[in-house]
Design an enzyme around this catalytic site. Structure first.
Site, mmCIF file in Angstrom:
data_model
loop_
_atom_site.group_PDB
_atom_site.id
_atom_site.type_symbol
_atom_site.label_atom_id
_atom_site.label_comp_id
_atom_site.label_asym_id
_atom_site.label_seq_id
_atom_site.Cartn_x
_atom_site.Cartn_y
_atom_site.Cartn_z
ATOM 1 C CG ASP A 33 -1.769 -1.243 1.278
ATOM 2 O OD1 ASP A 33 -2.273 -1.644 0.226
ATOM 3 O OD2 ASP A 33 -1.886 -1.827 2.361
ATOM 4 C CG HIS A 53 -1.914 -2.572 -7.130
ATOM 5 N ND1 HIS A 53 -1.226 -3.298 -8.055
ATOM 6 C CD2 HIS A 53 -1.449 -2.968 -5.931
ATOM 7 C CE1 HIS A 53 -0.364 -4.086 -7.429
ATOM 8 N NE2 HIS A 53 -0.482 -3.909 -6.142
HETATM 9 P P1 IMP Z 1 -3.008 -12.852 2.655
HETATM 10 O O1 IMP Z 1 -2.094 -12.325 1.608
HETATM 11 O O2 IMP Z 1 -4.464 -12.660 2.336
HETATM 12 O O3 IMP Z 1 -2.679 -14.254 3.057
HETATM 13 O O4 IMP Z 1 -2.788 -11.970 3.984
HETATM 14 C C1 IMP Z 1 -1.579 -12.040 4.734
HETATM 15 C C2 IMP Z 1 -1.181 -10.671 5.247
HETATM 16 O O5 IMP Z 1 -0.764 -9.858 4.164
HETATM 17 C C3 IMP Z 1 -2.308 -9.889 5.945
HETATM 18 O O6 IMP Z 1 -1.735 -9.114 6.978
HETATM 19 C C4 IMP Z 1 -2.827 -8.986 4.843
HETATM 20 O O7 IMP Z 1 -3.449 -7.830 5.359
HETATM 21 C C5 IMP Z 1 -1.525 -8.655 4.138
HETATM 22 N N1 IMP Z 1 -1.713 -8.294 2.730
HETATM 23 C C6 IMP Z 1 -1.973 -9.120 1.696
HETATM 24 N N2 IMP Z 1 -2.062 -8.435 0.547
HETATM 25 C C7 IMP Z 1 -1.835 -7.150 0.845
HETATM 26 C C8 IMP Z 1 -1.748 -5.944 0.068
HETATM 27 O O8 IMP Z 1 -1.891 -5.931 -1.157
HETATM 28 N N3 IMP Z 1 -1.491 -4.803 0.762
HETATM 29 C C9 IMP Z 1 -1.294 -4.800 2.100
HETATM 30 N N4 IMP Z 1 -1.344 -5.879 2.864
HETATM 31 C C10 IMP Z 1 -1.610 -7.054 2.238
HETATM 32 MG MG MG Z 2 -2.732 -2.039 -1.701
#
Ligand code: IMP
Ligand code: MG
Length: 510
Positions: A31, A59
């Site tokens: 982010d 995004h």
């Molecule tokens: P997962 O990718 O859904 O397994 O989530 C694992 C961790 O990564 C969690 O803390 C999510 O909030 C974080 N996360 C996954 N994708 C993103 C993203 O695109 N931006 C920020 N955090 C992410």
């Molecule tokens: Mg993002």
């Protein structure tokens, strides 16, 4: 406006002189504004490719004053009308339903996807994965990762456990059936999950409101085959190709390739704040592998950090979080709407750290693009940045985004190191005891949770910087902080780009 844009392009052209492969990636917890950077660089690219993650990503791009959010589709799709090729690479995990929905949505907005290519080797996210992701998160509140619930972790795990399927399987019903049967045979243990809870998870919107549910088997084999092969498979069949060939040809022909990172270095399963990470390697090496490229192919590696702040969504250690555990608990429990109702007046200069953080979140609109959750907000953490930069190379340049948010903040805090609170901990041959100074922390959340940040404070600046287009016109206070950071982390090159607002033109190229 037209004029400003061409000025920006001229500056960017000199940054990109001689570059054929450029990477845009995040050095924090995601982010940081990759979407905007891809948009800024899109004019230069012939191909835009994503190599890791799935629809967990979010995004955000401001396009002609309208906000566009992309999940599994690379933001590069905005260049489709100009003939740019957008690729979903072999290292990604794809939930075909989410992809089809996102494509339909593009169509509704008048956007095209004629040049989209999906790697035949991208991994499939199956209903089992979404179920497992959600069931695991519900199971124990303590161990909760705070995932996005999109099935990302289980899909990657099954790939490594050799029971996964790929996008190519959507093209061959017989093969799909055989592989799905074998896959489900390894999922029998899920039948032990309490039935009422299982039914509830299976009934979520993301799983098409119960379409894949079977009261006896949990997963309805025929429904999965039907939807994956005959509905989504048919919609996507013309886009599924061997993207490695496209990439190799593009390299030979010296086409311009822009790699769009997902998540960030601190969320990398290999280098991040484990276990509070995503399940792919979001570092430079992981991204490249997921695109079918190698480190030596890269000419410019743009590593993004937020301008002097840091955010994270979900659980996990965050030593420099404004308001500490109070902020973490609050963000896990409250929605954006609740926050907007409850806190109408908040001040980024509040002496109450929790409130100052909340005010920064409001000002910067730090809410998850995928889940809508309030992002936890804190101060730039240099020990963690040093960790992310460990594997950078001579082609790595920093990019700073969102610096406009800090205008008016009287004191800017930067975390330079931690003090360890114990218990005794061995990091290889180094022993940390209560009171130890920590400069290069081990990426172990059990350790990081016990670290107190130590800050260096800098005077802030009051002027609005959104109109600034040249580095030399930025406030002296800002430049002093930036110089301190570069020196502290041992970065010899100047940053490549500084973003001073959400719009494309609100960009300074160095
Ligand atoms: P997962 O990718 O859904 O397994 O989530 C694992 C961790 O990564 C969690 O803390 C999510 O909030 C974080 N996360 C996954 N994708 C993103 C993203 O695109 N931006 C920020 N955090 C992410
Ligand atoms: Mg993002």
């Amino acid at each position: 406006m037209e004029k400003k844009e061409s000025y920006l392009r001229k500056e960017l052209r000199s940054l990109l002189f001689g570059v054929h492969v450029a990477v845009v990636r995040c050095l924090q917890w995601g982010d940081t504004g990759k979407g905007k950077m891809v948009d800024v660089l899109m004019f230069w690219a012939d191909i835009i490719i994503r190599g890791t993650g799935g629809d967990n990503a979010g995004h955000t791009i401001m396009n002609n004053g309208k906000k566009k959010v992309f999940h599994i589709i690379p933001s590069g799709i905005l260049g489709d009308k100009k003939g740019k090729v957008t690729i979903i690479g072999p290292g990604t995990v794809v939930y075909p339903k989410a992809l089809v929905d996102e494509l339909l949505n593009l169509g509704k907005q008048g956007l095209t996807y004629k040049h989209l290519k999906i790697s035949k080797n991208a991994k499939l996210i199956l209903p089992t994965h979404i179920f497992e992701d959600r069931a695991k998160e519900l199971k124990s509140a303590d161990a909760k990762i705070g995932t996005t619930g999109k099935g990302i972790g289980p899909a990657y795990s099954d790939h490594f456990a050799r029971i996964g399927l790929t996008m190519n399987d959507l093209l061959n019903e017989d093969v799909f059936r055989k592989k799905l049967k074998r896959h489900l045979s390894y999922k029998q243990h899920l039948l032990d999950y309490p039935q009422d809870k299982a039914k509830k998870i299976m009934a979520c919107d993301h799983l098409m409101a119960g379409i894949f549910y079977d009261p006896d088997e949990l997963f309805n084999f025929e429904q999965i085959v039907y939807h994956y092969v005959h509905v989504f498979g048919v919609s996507l069949q013309n886009y599924i190709v061997d993207t490695d060939k496209i990439i190799q040809k593009a390299l030979k022909e010296k086409k311009n390739i822009l790699i769009e990172g997902a998540q960030g270095d601190l969320l990398s399963v290999d280098y991040g704040t484990y276990p509070f990470v995503t399940s792919s390697d979001a570092s430079l090496e992981g991204l490249l592998k997921g695109c079918g490229l190698r480190a030596e192919d890269v000419d410019l590696d743009l590593g993004i950090i937020k301008g002097f702040v840091q955010t994270r969504v979900g659980s996990g250690p965050f030593p420099s979080e404004a308001g500490g555990s109070m902020s973490e608990l609050y963000c896990a429990k409250h929605s954006r709407v609740e926050e907007e109702d409850r806190y109408t007046e908040v001040d980024i200069n509040s002496e109450n750290e929790f409130e100052a953080g909340l005010a920064l979140r409001r000002k910067a609109q730090e809410y998850g693009a995928t889940t809508g959750r309030p992002r936890r907000v804190g101060y730039l953490d240099l020990p963690l940045l040093k960790n992310s930069l460990k594997r950078s190379n001579a082609n790595t340049r920093l990019v700073l985004t969102k610096l406009d948010i800090l205008s008016g903040k009287k004191i800017i805090k930067i975390c330079t190191h931690y003090v360890y609170k114990g218990p005794n901990y061995f990091d290889g041959q180094i022993m940390y005891v209560e009171g130890s100074t920590v400069e290069e922390p081990p990426m172990d959340s059990y350790f990081l949770e016990n670290c107190s940040p130590v800050y260096k404070e800098f005077p802030g600046w009051s002027e609005d910087i959104r109109e600034v287009r040249k580095y030399k016109y930025l406030p002296k206070e800002l430049k002093d902080i930036l110089e301190f950071i570069l020196d502290f982390v041992g970065m010899e090159q100047d940053p490549a780009i500084i973003s001073v607002g959400a719009d494309r033109e609100e960009t300074i190229v160095l």
